[in-house]
Design a protein around this motif. Structure first.
Motif, PDB file in Angstrom:
ATOM      1  N   LYS A 150      19.350  51.451  -9.024  1.00 38.61           N
ATOM      2  CA  LYS A 150      20.573  51.708  -8.255  1.00 38.61           C
ATOM      3  C   LYS A 150      20.287  51.801  -6.756  1.00 38.61           C
ATOM      4  O   LYS A 150      20.949  51.156  -5.941  1.00 38.61           O
ATOM      5  CB  LYS A 150      21.241  53.008  -8.741  1.00 38.61           C
ATOM      6  CG  LYS A 150      21.641  52.977 -10.220  1.00 38.61           C
ATOM      7  CD  LYS A 150      22.225  54.296 -10.694  1.00 38.61           C
ATOM      8  CE  LYS A 150      21.237  55.441 -10.755  1.00 38.61           C
ATOM      9  NZ  LYS A 150      20.160  55.292 -11.756  1.00 38.61           N
ATOM     10  N   SER A 151      19.306  52.611  -6.391  1.00 36.57           N
ATOM     11  CA  SER A 151      19.002  52.791  -4.965  1.00 36.57           C
ATOM     12  C   SER A 151      18.521  51.486  -4.343  1.00 36.57           C
ATOM     13  O   SER A 151      18.912  51.144  -3.222  1.00 36.57           O
ATOM     14  CB  SER A 151      17.925  53.866  -4.774  1.00 36.57           C
ATOM     15  OG  SER A 151      18.349  55.099  -5.293  1.00 36.57           O
ATOM     16  N   SER A 152      17.693  50.749  -5.075  1.00 40.16           N
ATOM     17  CA  SER A 152      17.181  49.476  -4.556  1.00 40.16           C
ATOM     18  C   SER A 152      18.321  48.486  -4.329  1.00 40.16           C
ATOM     19  O   SER A 152      18.334  47.755  -3.334  1.00 40.16           O
ATOM     20  CB  SER A 152      16.166  48.871  -5.524  1.00 40.16           C
ATOM     21  OG  SER A 152      15.163  49.805  -5.845  1.00 40.16           O
ATOM     22  N   VAL A 169      28.464  55.693  -3.715  1.00 34.49           N
ATOM     23  CA  VAL A 169      28.080  56.986  -4.276  1.00 34.49           C
ATOM     24  C   VAL A 169      27.148  56.713  -5.452  1.00 34.49           C
ATOM     25  O   VAL A 169      27.533  56.054  -6.413  1.00 34.49           O
ATOM     26  CB  VAL A 169      29.315  57.781  -4.759  1.00 34.49           C
ATOM     27  CG1 VAL A 169      28.895  59.104  -5.386  1.00 34.49           C
ATOM     28  CG2 VAL A 169      30.273  58.024  -3.599  1.00 34.49           C
ATOM     29  N   GLU A 170      25.907  57.187  -5.338  1.00 33.27           N
ATOM     30  CA  GLU A 170      24.947  56.962  -6.428  1.00 33.27           C
ATOM     31  C   GLU A 170      24.796  58.224  -7.259  1.00 33.27           C
ATOM     32  O   GLU A 170      24.556  59.306  -6.743  1.00 33.27           O
ATOM     33  CB  GLU A 170      23.559  56.584  -5.872  1.00 33.27           C
ATOM     34  CG  GLU A 170      22.556  56.414  -7.017  1.00 33.27           C
ATOM     35  CD  GLU A 170      21.132  56.090  -6.563  1.00 33.27           C
ATOM     36  OE1 GLU A 170      20.944  55.566  -5.461  1.00 33.27           O
ATOM     37  OE2 GLU A 170      20.204  56.388  -7.350  1.00 33.27           O
ATOM     38  N   THR A 171      24.933  58.068  -8.573  1.00 33.35           N
ATOM     39  CA  THR A 171      24.745  59.210  -9.460  1.00 33.35           C
ATOM     40  C   THR A 171      23.887  58.791 -10.642  1.00 33.35           C
ATOM     41  O   THR A 171      23.923  57.642 -11.059  1.00 33.35           O
ATOM     42  CB  THR A 171      26.099  59.756  -9.958  1.00 33.35           C
ATOM     43  OG1 THR A 171      25.874  60.554 -11.112  1.00 33.35           O
ATOM     44  CG2 THR A 171      27.031  58.637 -10.332  1.00 33.35           C
ATOM     45  N   GLY A 184      14.922  61.816  -3.975  1.00 33.98           N
ATOM     46  CA  GLY A 184      14.047  60.678  -3.717  1.00 33.98           C
ATOM     47  C   GLY A 184      14.730  59.339  -3.496  1.00 33.98           C
ATOM     48  O   GLY A 184      14.061  58.327  -3.282  1.00 33.98           O
ATOM     49  N   ASP A 185      16.077  59.311  -3.534  1.00 35.88           N
ATOM     50  CA  ASP A 185      16.749  58.007  -3.439  1.00 35.88           C
ATOM     51  C   ASP A 185      16.482  57.301  -2.115  1.00 35.88           C
ATOM     52  O   ASP A 185      16.454  56.084  -2.035  1.00 35.88           O
ATOM     53  CB  ASP A 185      18.255  58.186  -3.631  1.00 35.88           C
ATOM     54  CG  ASP A 185      18.586  58.624  -5.044  1.00 35.88           C
ATOM     55  OD1 ASP A 185      18.034  58.040  -5.989  1.00 35.88           O
ATOM     56  OD2 ASP A 185      19.390  59.552  -5.208  1.00 35.88           O
ATOM     57  N   ARG A 186      16.290  58.119  -1.079  1.00 35.95           N
ATOM     58  CA  ARG A 186      16.112  57.556   0.256  1.00 35.95           C
ATOM     59  C   ARG A 186      14.853  56.699   0.381  1.00 35.95           C
ATOM     60  O   ARG A 186      14.782  55.818   1.240  1.00 35.95           O
ATOM     61  CB  ARG A 186      16.040  58.729   1.240  1.00 35.95           C
ATOM     62  CG  ARG A 186      16.714  58.421   2.508  1.00 35.95           C
ATOM     63  CD  ARG A 186      16.628  59.496   3.560  1.00 35.95           C
ATOM     64  NE  ARG A 186      17.071  58.864   4.748  1.00 35.95           N
ATOM     65  CZ  ARG A 186      18.294  58.996   5.256  1.00 35.95           C
ATOM     66  NH1 ARG A 186      19.149  59.815   4.726  1.00 35.95           N
ATOM     67  NH2 ARG A 186      18.634  58.318   6.322  1.00 35.95           N
TER      68      ARG A 186
HETATM   69 MG    MG Z   1      18.084  56.245  -7.044  1.00 32.88          MG
END
Ligand code: MG
Ligand code: GTP
Lengths: 130, 310
Positions: free
Chosen positions: B56-58, B141-143, B92-94
């Motif tokens: 998701k973050s990537s 919005v990431e969850t 850690g998503d950043r």
């Molecule tokens: Mg993530």
């Protein structure tokens, strides 16, 4: 809800992996703080930008590559330039004794060498980050 | 309020601080939120959900760049769980979203759930409003896709993106209940690992049209930067669908309804955590235990005499 202490953990320069920073991050988490990792290979400007968006109380900089004298004081400088001089900057990792006074003079609030007890680091963040 | 004026002028430092005030439930937060509310409602809010580590973050990192090229201002609120034991969190998503550096048109905020159930924080969608007021056009919005969070995100975002990775056919059949109903766009990420085609066609076969929108299945590799344009196009297409067919208004009503209920619940909870009210509350608890009254009648009486916090 009480105010939470938020800390940005950054590794400027090109360090590959850094177990020390991870251990400290976990200790801060276990003390009830929120620890935010920045990405890898961040410039001082990137780190300050992240600190502002995340509204952290403190930035923990860690270095193993010896680039700390060039990079850490620059973070303090950029923070002031962006009107965020109240964000605390501390350093960790392998830093020669001779460099410590120079870093402190440049506005780094504390330097934690590899042998520093985790409890001391936690206590420092607790008392300094409002 | 000064901080509100600063946010409306696009001041990132003020926005960062206002989000903290909301998270900490600071005394000024309610007033500030009331002041920014009229300036919100413009941004397109896109929720991302899916199992841990699916990318998701990537993907968001890639999309930020894609939408910056298209001249949109992009915000992210990335939620990770708070440890129930210590109250702390490592966010850690950043780490995966660091390509944009100091780009003034990007604002990324990491957020811990702080005990709120369902994979979202209480402050998540108030932070979205702050970014909206800051002038951001598109907010991700990431969850973490766990438990209730998919449903929560789907009822609050305009567009919900469900991210999966290639799995064998049987695993696709066993997709988590409800997952096929909540997505507006489905992504099969990590196509570089192989097996994506059959995963995608299996998914596509199971998805159905809802209110004139058939959820597309997009194949991506965040690692190699493949399929990102297609995903960005799908997000824009869903936006146009919502704006064109009345779906936008419907989703805004759903969100408003939910936020109104939540605000009422919160006020009630606050009224009873107040010390004097707490005593009255405990007296009623005692009366229920000794069968002087019953829970439903007592609730009615308490609510009738309720004094709300100022
Ligand atoms: Mg993530
Ligand atoms: N092979 C491959 N790996 C990927 C791809 N996208 C992401 N990854 C890797 O998958 C891991 C997790 O990626 P993230 O973007 O952090 O995933 P996430 O869904 O945000 O994870 P959480 O926030 O922990 O739930 C990382 O090691 C990424 O490098 C992809 O398209 N292909």
């Amino acid at each position: 809800m009480a105010k939470k202490i938020r800390v940005l953990m950054a590794k400027p320069g090109l360090d590959g992996h850094d177990r020390g920073a991870k251990v400290v991050a976990r200790a801060l988490r276990d003390a009830g703080m929120e620890v935010i990792y920045t990405g890898l290979r961040q410039s001082p400007e990137d780190i300050v930008e992240a600190a502002i968006q995340e509204d952290v109380d403190a930035i923990g900089l860690s270095s193993l590559s010896g680039a700390h004298m060039a990079l850490f004081p620059e973070v303090v400088k950029v923070l002031k330039k962006r009107g965020a001089g109240d964000i605390l900057v501390v350093a960790g990792g392998i830093i020669p004794d001779d460099d410590i006074p120079k870093l402190k003079k440049a506005g780094i609030k504390a330097v934690f060498g590899p042998g520093t007890p985790l409890a001391d680091i936690v206590a420092f963040f607790r008392s300094s980050a409002k | 309020m000064k901080i509100v004026e600063q946010v409306l002028k696009g001041d990132k430092r003020a926005a960062g601080k206002l989000i903290s005030m909301i998270e900490d439930d600071d005394a000024g937060a309610t007033e500030a939120l009331a002041a920014i509310y009229p300036h919100t409602g413009k941004a397109h809010v896109v929720g991302f959900t899916g199992p841990p580590g699916v990318g998701k973050s990537s993907l968001i990192n890639r999309l930020i760049r894609e939408f910056r090229v298209r001249d949109r201002k992009v915000g992210v609120v990335a939620v990770d769980p708070t440890s129930p034991f210590t109250g702390g969190a490592v966010l850690g998503d950043r780490i995966r979203m660091s390509d944009t550096g100091t780009d003034p048109g990007v604002f990324i905020r990491s957020m811990a759930t702080r005990g709120h159930s369902g994979g979202l924080a209480l402050a998540t969608f108030d932070a979205v409003k702050v970014l909206d007021a800051l002038g951001i056009d598109l907010i991700f919005v990431e969850t973490v896709g766990a438990g209730q969070s998919e449903i929560d995100i789907a009822s609050r975002a305009h567009t919900t993106v469900v991210v999966q990775m290639p799995q064998s056919g049987d695993a696709v059949q066993a997709l988590k209940a409800g997952i096929l109903e909540i997505g507006d766009i489905y992504v099969v990420n990590k196509t570089d690992l192989g097996g994506a085609d059959s995963m995608a066609s299996n998914l596509d076969f199971m998805l159905e049209e809802r209110q004139g929108w058939r959820p597309p299945v997009v194949q991506t590799s965040a690692l190699e930067g493949k399929g990102i344009k297609e995903l960005a196009d799908a997000i824009n297409k869903h936006y146009r669908y919502l704006k064109g067919g009345g779906g936008w208004r419907r989703r805004e009503s759903d969100r408003a309804r939910k936020e109104l209920y939540e605000s009422m619940k919160r006020l009630l909870a606050e009224a009873y955590s107040d010390e004097t009210e707490g005593v009255a509350f405990e007296e009623v608890v005692g009366a229920i235990v000794v069968r002087k009254t019953d829970p439903r009648s007592a609730a009615k009486t308490l609510l009738r005499d309720l004094k709300l916090p100022k």
